[in-house]
Each structure stands twice: as C-alpha cells, then as structure tokens.
Design an enzyme around this catalytic site. Structure first.
Site, PDB file in Angstrom:
ATOM      1  N   CYS A 117       6.191 -16.724  10.408  1.00  0.00           N
ATOM      2  CA  CYS A 117       6.558 -17.769  11.372  1.00  0.00           C
ATOM      3  C   CYS A 117       8.023 -17.683  11.809  1.00  0.00           C
ATOM      4  CB  CYS A 117       6.273 -19.139  10.784  1.00  0.00           C
ATOM      5  SG  CYS A 117       4.518 -19.371  10.465  1.00  0.00           S
ATOM      6  N   HIS A 257      10.259 -24.563  14.664  1.00  0.00           N
ATOM      7  CA  HIS A 257       8.928 -24.000  14.441  1.00  0.00           C
ATOM      8  C   HIS A 257       7.944 -25.163  14.311  1.00  0.00           C
ATOM      9  CE1 HIS A 257       5.596 -21.834  12.871  1.00  0.00           C
ATOM     10  NE2 HIS A 257       5.744 -22.238  11.628  1.00  0.00           N
ATOM     11  N   ASN A 287       0.003 -24.682  15.137  1.00  0.00           N
ATOM     12  CA  ASN A 287       0.940 -23.677  14.636  1.00  0.00           C
ATOM     13  C   ASN A 287       0.455 -22.293  15.079  1.00  0.00           C
ATOM     14  OD1 ASN A 287       2.504 -21.894  13.175  1.00  0.00           O
ATOM     15  ND2 ASN A 287       2.258 -22.938  11.205  1.00  0.00           N
TER      16      ASN A 287
END
Ligand code: UT7
Length: 361
Positions: A117, A257, A287
């Site tokens: 990520c 994020h 996500n």
C-alpha cells in the site's frame, strides 16, 4: 546549475464499472452495512470482472490513455513508466511493460515497484529522483491494484475492505518551486505475520495444497495492523510537517492511504488538520492498495490549486510507510473538466444521488 524539481502536471484514472455494495457483500459473508460502515467506512467498491478486462495492466492502460488525452502530451516524449502494484498481471514480464505496449509508447522504459500500500508513495520519490538527477524530463507513475484477484471472499475480516482501480500521474522537470519537496520513507521488515500472502512466490511455490488451503489470498490480522498504521503514519506526517515548517494552516490537503476511515481521520487530527482538508474516498473506492493515493488526486483534482501544499501518507505490508510533502503545480479544475464527468460531479450532487445513479441501494 539551477535546482531541478519534479512536479505533477496531470492525473488520469480508471475504475471498473461493476460496483459491489455492502448489501451484496452481506450475501457473500456474514456481515452488514452497519458493521462495515462503522468499522471501515466502505459503502461500495469497484470490481474488475474478467469479462470486462483482465489484470492490473488493463486498468493502468486505461488510466494512462486518459492522462495522455488530458495533458495532450506527445507519447514519444514519455521516458519512463513506473507501475506501483502488488497485483502484477504476471510474475514477469512487468505490468509496466504491458502498459507501455498497450499504449504504444516508443521511447520509454518501464518497471514495477512493489511496496504494497506504500507503493505509490515510494514510486513518487523514486520517479522524482530520476527527474532531479537531470537524466529524465517526463515520466508516468502509475499506482493500482486488482485487489479482488487476491481477496478471499470467504473471509469477512478482509473481503469488505478491498476494491479495484488504478490511476497515474505525469511528472515533469521544472526549475520553479513546485513539485515533490521532501519524503520521509521507512520499512521495518516486521509486518510479515500480520499482513502477507503466504503462497505463490519463491518461498512457497504454488501447489495443489496451497490452493486447497486458500493461501493465495491476502491474510491480515487487522488489529495490530491498525495500531501500527495509526502510530507510524501519524509520526511520519508530523516529521515531514516539522522539517518543512508546515503548520496545520499551511496544509491545503492531507492525502492519506485509504485503508480505514478511522485511520485517516486519526492521522489528520494528529496534524490538527480539519477533515474538510483530507482527501477521503474510501466510502466508494475502498482500499485499492497502490491505487489509493493517485485515485484520490484524480477525484479531487478539480479542487486543487497551483501552490496548494499537500501532505501524502501511506502504510502497508512490510511494514512500509512514510509521508511526502508536495507543492501542487497547476489549477485542477480546467484539467479535470477533460475527464469523464461522472466522477467529478460528486461535490455537486448528494452522496445518495451519486449512489442511486450507480444503482446502489
Ligand atoms: O492497507 C494496508 C493496511 N491495512 C490497514 O491499515 C487495515 C488496518 N485494520 C483495520 O482497518 C481494522 O482492524 C479492520 C477493519 C480490519 C477490522 O476492524 P476492527 O475494529 O479491528 O475489528 P476486529 O478485527 O477487532 O473484529 C471485531 C469483531 C470480531 O468479533 P468478536 O471477536 O469481537 O466477536 C470480528 O469477528 O468484529 C468481527 N468482524 C466482523 N463482523 C461483521 C470482523 N469482520 C467483520 C465483518 N462483519 N466483516
């Protein structure tokens, strides 16, 4: 010699049009809209269906084509393509090479960068250094993941979290004081037990057993990851703000994020930045791992103004995390107008209307 900065000059993006909402999710695993909204903050996620296209390169290709259309940049002037992804189409060749082939770039080299990520955050710093060195003038940095390809839809702890999507930025050389100013990036190598995919790599090769044991999917022990994400991202944004003398009032946007809305607001509040200055799109994007930061820029582009100060932060497997400080290089509204309108109307219509338009109950 004048100092060379690396500035973003355009954004392109793509999300597949199939929308998996919490109602459908509650028929797949034992969960509910209330739980997912309260604990994660996701309402819907985009999913790439095989009949629509396959692999991360499909989404990145669409994003890069949009970027080239918007910026009117000569494809022959693109020198490098970096693809930040954890879900490459293949072990090899690289996803970047497939994108270069699909788009028809003739003078570029490309490679993938895997930092889960945090991939796009790392890729921005890497790309900026290719430019700062004087070796390259115009590059494309992609971030995106086909998370549904490694999501275990029998595991309610993880499957509501993830979605598919990709976006990209054009990064160019400038001698003006715009662009990526500073990055503070770290990896500690301590996160394996909490966040990994067990099989499919060289340590544990694919076999009948690994398939039967469902080891080709994301494993996450959410609670410790949550704790590390909040503390490490908060410390990183504080460090980057301090060493660039940024007060909360200087920061136009925090770009976090999108792993959990509770993490995003906790990190912003550590900086003292109001939620209205935080790019949040987890509710409808979920996500997308390497895709979250550029997809946020893609959606918020109309609101970005030349000179805006942005603080990016991300955290992911590895553990890999950090923060970057950027001075935005152009007024976004005119550029955004060249993109598919539906993703930019969000501010003008209510969230309910936006969902209704997509058939989401
Ligand atoms: O992107 C990379 C970095 N990743 C992250 O930053 C993610 C970090 N972690 C998180 O966002 C959160 O930990 C999760 C969203 C993954 C989980 O939220 P949580 O508040 O930490 O929940 P939990 O795992 O502690 O589970 C609480 C309860 C459990 O039940 P018991 O044991 O208390 O009875 C779970 O079984 O919630 C249950 N649960 C669910 N219930 C309904 C877990 N998943 C679900 C679900 N629906 N989908």
């Amino acid at each position: 010699m004048e100092k060379i900065n690396a500035v973003i000059t355009g954004v392109g993006g793509y999300v597949p049009n199939y929308i998996l909402d919490n109602e459908e999710m509650s028929h797949i695993v034992d969960t509910s809209d209330e739980w997912i909204m309260e604990r994660i903050g996701v309402k819907t996620r985009h999913i790439l269906k095989p009949e629509q296209g396959s692999g991360t390169s499909y989404m990145m290709t669409r994003a890069v084509k949009q970027l080239l259309e918007k910026t009117q940049a000569d494809p022959d002037s693109i020198e490098v393509v970096i693809a930040a992804t954890t879900t490459p189409d293949y072990h090899f060749p690289s996803t970047a090479s497939l994108v270069i082939g699909n788009v028809g770039l003739k003078h570029a080299f490309g490679f993938d960068m895997e930092a889960a990520c945090a991939g796009f955050l790392y890729a921005m710093e890497l790309g900026a250094n290719l430019i700062r060195s004087g070796a390259h003038k115009r590059i494309i940095i992609c971030g995106g993941d086909h998370m549904s390809s490694m999501t275990n839809y029998q595991d309610r702890n993880t499957c509501p979290i993830f979605g598919d999507g990709a976006a990209c930025v054009m990064m160019e050389a400038t001698t003006e004081d715009y662009g990526l100013m500073d990055s503070y990036l770290l990896t500690d190598g301590k996160g394996y037990e909490n966040l990994h995919m067990e099989a499919g790599g060289s340590a544990r090769m694919p076999s009948h057993e690994t398939v039967d044991e469902r080891l080709h999917f994301v494993f996450q022990d959410g609670r410790p990851v949550f704790k590390h994400a909040v503390t490490k991202m908060s410390a990183a944004v504080e460090t980057i703000a301090k060493r660039n003398n940024l007060s909360k009032d200087d920061i136009a946007w925090v770009v976090p994020h999108q792993a959990n809305v509770r993490i995003e607001t906790a990190v912003a509040s550590r900086l003292g930045v109001d939620e209205s200055h935080v790019m949040i799109n987890i509710d409808h994007m979920a996500n997308t791992s390497g895709g979250t930061l550029p997809l946020a820029l893609w959606e918020y582009e109309p609101q970005l103004k030349k000179g805006d100060k942005l603080v990016f932060t991300a955290f992911g497997a590895g553990f890999s995390w950090g923060a970057s400080y950027m001075v935005w290089g152009y007024d976004g509204a005119a550029e955004a107008a060249k993109s598919p309108a539906e993703f930019y109307k969000e501010g003008e219509i209510s969230r309910e209307e936006w969902y209704a338009k997509r058939g989401v109950k």
